[in-house]
Design an enzyme around this catalytic site. Structure first.
Site, PDB file in Angstrom:
ATOM      1  N   ASN A  11      46.162  42.031  32.867  1.00 33.81           N
ATOM      2  CA  ASN A  11      44.779  42.779  33.004  1.00 33.81           C
ATOM      3  C   ASN A  11      45.368  44.021  33.674  1.00 33.81           C
ATOM      4  O   ASN A  11      45.537  44.029  34.799  1.00 33.81           O
ATOM      5  CB  ASN A  11      44.090  41.828  33.917  1.00 33.81           C
ATOM      6  CG  ASN A  11      42.964  42.587  34.460  1.00 33.81           C
ATOM      7  OD1 ASN A  11      42.457  43.900  34.061  1.00 33.81           O
ATOM      8  ND2 ASN A  11      42.096  41.938  35.496  1.00 33.81           N
ATOM      9  N   LYS A  13      43.780  46.630  34.326  1.00 29.33           N
ATOM     10  CA  LYS A  13      42.550  47.505  35.203  1.00 29.33           C
ATOM     11  C   LYS A  13      42.531  49.038  34.731  1.00 29.33           C
ATOM     12  O   LYS A  13      42.798  49.253  33.465  1.00 29.33           O
ATOM     13  CB  LYS A  13      42.788  47.160  36.569  1.00 29.33           C
ATOM     14  CG  LYS A  13      43.132  45.572  36.896  1.00 29.33           C
ATOM     15  CD  LYS A  13      43.144  45.421  38.269  1.00 29.33           C
ATOM     16  CE  LYS A  13      43.320  43.690  38.391  1.00 29.33           C
ATOM     17  NZ  LYS A  13      43.103  43.312  39.699  1.00 29.33           N
ATOM     18  N   HIS A 102      34.855  39.482  36.023  1.00 27.42           N
ATOM     19  CA  HIS A 102      35.890  39.672  36.946  1.00 27.42           C
ATOM     20  C   HIS A 102      35.314  39.774  38.099  1.00 27.42           C
ATOM     21  O   HIS A 102      34.309  40.606  38.378  1.00 27.42           O
ATOM     22  CB  HIS A 102      36.869  40.820  36.312  1.00 27.42           C
ATOM     23  CG  HIS A 102      38.204  40.864  37.214  1.00 27.42           C
ATOM     24  ND1 HIS A 102      38.141  41.365  38.679  1.00 27.42           N
ATOM     25  CD2 HIS A 102      39.463  40.128  37.020  1.00 27.42           C
ATOM     26  CE1 HIS A 102      39.390  41.164  38.966  1.00 27.42           C
ATOM     27  NE2 HIS A 102      40.051  40.613  38.136  1.00 27.42           N
ATOM     28  N   GLU A 104      36.074  41.868  40.326  1.00 30.72           N
ATOM     29  CA  GLU A 104      35.820  43.338  40.665  1.00 30.72           C
ATOM     30  C   GLU A 104      34.687  43.913  40.169  1.00 30.72           C
ATOM     31  O   GLU A 104      34.083  44.914  40.403  1.00 30.72           O
ATOM     32  CB  GLU A 104      37.137  44.098  40.281  1.00 30.72           C
ATOM     33  CG  GLU A 104      38.270  43.902  41.265  1.00 30.72           C
ATOM     34  CD  GLU A 104      39.680  44.140  40.302  1.00 30.72           C
ATOM     35  OE1 GLU A 104      39.758  44.705  39.266  1.00 30.72           O
ATOM     36  OE2 GLU A 104      40.725  43.718  41.224  1.00 30.72           O
ATOM     37  N   GLU A 171      40.131  32.548  39.242  1.00 31.42           N
ATOM     38  CA  GLU A 171      40.846  33.577  39.931  1.00 31.42           C
ATOM     39  C   GLU A 171      40.147  33.472  41.429  1.00 31.42           C
ATOM     40  O   GLU A 171      39.053  34.246  41.814  1.00 31.42           O
ATOM     41  CB  GLU A 171      40.631  34.935  39.313  1.00 31.42           C
ATOM     42  CG  GLU A 171      41.264  35.148  38.295  1.00 31.42           C
ATOM     43  CD  GLU A 171      41.581  36.825  37.848  1.00 31.42           C
ATOM     44  OE1 GLU A 171      42.749  36.944  37.610  1.00 31.42           O
ATOM     45  OE2 GLU A 171      40.545  37.666  38.060  1.00 31.42           O
ATOM     46  N   GLY A 177      45.434  40.317  44.459  1.00 28.78           N
ATOM     47  CA  GLY A 177      46.143  41.426  44.587  1.00 28.78           C
ATOM     48  C   GLY A 177      46.711  41.555  46.196  1.00 28.78           C
ATOM     49  O   GLY A 177      47.007  42.274  46.952  1.00 28.78           O
ATOM     50  N   SER A 215      47.511  37.340  42.071  1.00 32.68           N
ATOM     51  CA  SER A 215      48.882  37.340  42.775  1.00 32.68           C
ATOM     52  C   SER A 215      50.113  36.770  42.101  1.00 32.68           C
ATOM     53  O   SER A 215      51.124  36.306  42.555  1.00 32.68           O
ATOM     54  CB  SER A 215      48.877  37.018  44.232  1.00 32.68           C
ATOM     55  OG  SER A 215      48.341  38.189  44.762  1.00 32.68           O
ATOM     56  N   GLY A 236      47.324  40.497  36.757  1.00 33.89           N
ATOM     57  CA  GLY A 236      46.970  42.174  37.253  1.00 33.89           C
ATOM     58  C   GLY A 236      48.107  43.153  37.445  1.00 33.89           C
ATOM     59  O   GLY A 236      48.763  43.369  36.474  1.00 33.89           O
ATOM     60  N   GLY A 237      48.336  43.193  38.917  1.00 33.76           N
ATOM     61  CA  GLY A 237      49.306  44.099  39.200  1.00 33.76           C
ATOM     62  C   GLY A 237      50.721  43.984  38.268  1.00 33.76           C
ATOM     63  O   GLY A 237      51.294  44.905  37.766  1.00 33.76           O
TER      64      GLY A 237
END
Ligand code: PGA
Length: 254
Positions: A11, A13, A102, A104, A171, A177, A215, A236-237
């Site tokens: 992802n 983002k 999601h 967010e 999630e 994050g 994470s 993600g990250g």
């Protein structure tokens, strides 16, 4: 080493530009070699910013990597919805998957009702939906995790939908994050619960594909690989760097 099909889904983002094509190229190159050495079944999906979907799918064809989107408008194929994109538009430019619900997006106003409409639009376009659910830290502390997950699933998936094309991504919001992850025993219980609830309530051939997100990195992936109930990961990250993403896959099968 497991031989069950596992999903590694990135992802991105709001990160990436045309130069990020090299990330896809590097992941592809790694994977071609990896497949020669390992008899494992897995699938790589990268959910990238909408501005890159067409570019990536036209510039680089990889039979190992599918491209997905990250959100869509809830209504219709076309309409007066300034600034939005419909599921139909995303499908036309090459998306095969789409992340919906999601946290967010929930924090910016996506309700279960709205997400339900988005899921319908996406399924109508034959997109595979990666539907995110998860509890806040306050809900976890109050022991509400299971009831929150149940409500999110029941309020956002219609019993009539073809649920074979819906993946669930668990999630926990407090994990996204932050570097914090749930304990193995907790995850086992939660995954069993999600699969059971889904099978009981929705039209589906078999148990759903349930992913973990929050994470995930190249260090903690070994811990996750011990949990057979997890069918894959929404990353993600760590998916915004080819090295980190590749190391996650390598370490998962180590
Ligand atoms: P993270 O994000 O891996 O950076 O925690 C996961 C996600 O938001 O899907």
């Amino acid at each position: 080493m497991t031989n069950k099909l596992k999903y590694f889904i990135g992802n991105w983002k709001v990160f990436g530009d045309f130069g990020s094509l090299k990330i896809i190229y590097q992941i592809h190159r790694f994977y071609v070699k990896f497949k020669k050495r390992h008899i494992v079944k897995n699938k790589i999906i990268l959910c990238v910013p909408s501005t890159l979907i067409y570019f990536f799918t036209k510039k680089f064809k990889s039979k190992f990597i599918s491209i997905g989107a990250q959100n869509c408008h809830h209504q219709k194929m076309y309409g007066s919805f300034t600034g939005s994109l419909s599921a139909s538009m995303l499908k036309k430019v090459g998306a095969k998957y789409i992340i919906l619900g999601h946290s967010e997006n929930r924090s910016e106003g996506d309700t279960n009702r709205l997400i339900k409409q988005k899921i319908k639009s996406a399924l109508d376009q034959k997109l595979n939906v990666i539907f995110c659910i998860g509890e806040t830290i306050a809900e976890k502390k109050e022991g509400k995790t299971f009831s929150v997950l149940k409500k999110q699933m029941r309020d956002s998936i219609d019993k009539k939908y073809n649920s074979n094309n819906i993946f669930i991504a668990y999630e926990p919001i407090w994990s996204i994050g932050t570097g914090k992850i749930p304990k193995v025993q907790e995850l086992k219980k939660i995954f069993k619960f999600i699969k059971g609830e889904f099978k009981k309530n929705f039209k589906t051939r078999s148990f759903p594909i349930v992913l973990y997100g929050g994470s995930v990195n190249d260090k903690n992936i070994r811990m996750f690989s011990s949990i057979s109930e997890i069918d894959g990961f929404l990353i993600g990250g760590a998916s915004q760097s080819s090295k980190k993403f590749i190391d996650i896959i390598k370490n998962y099968y180590r």
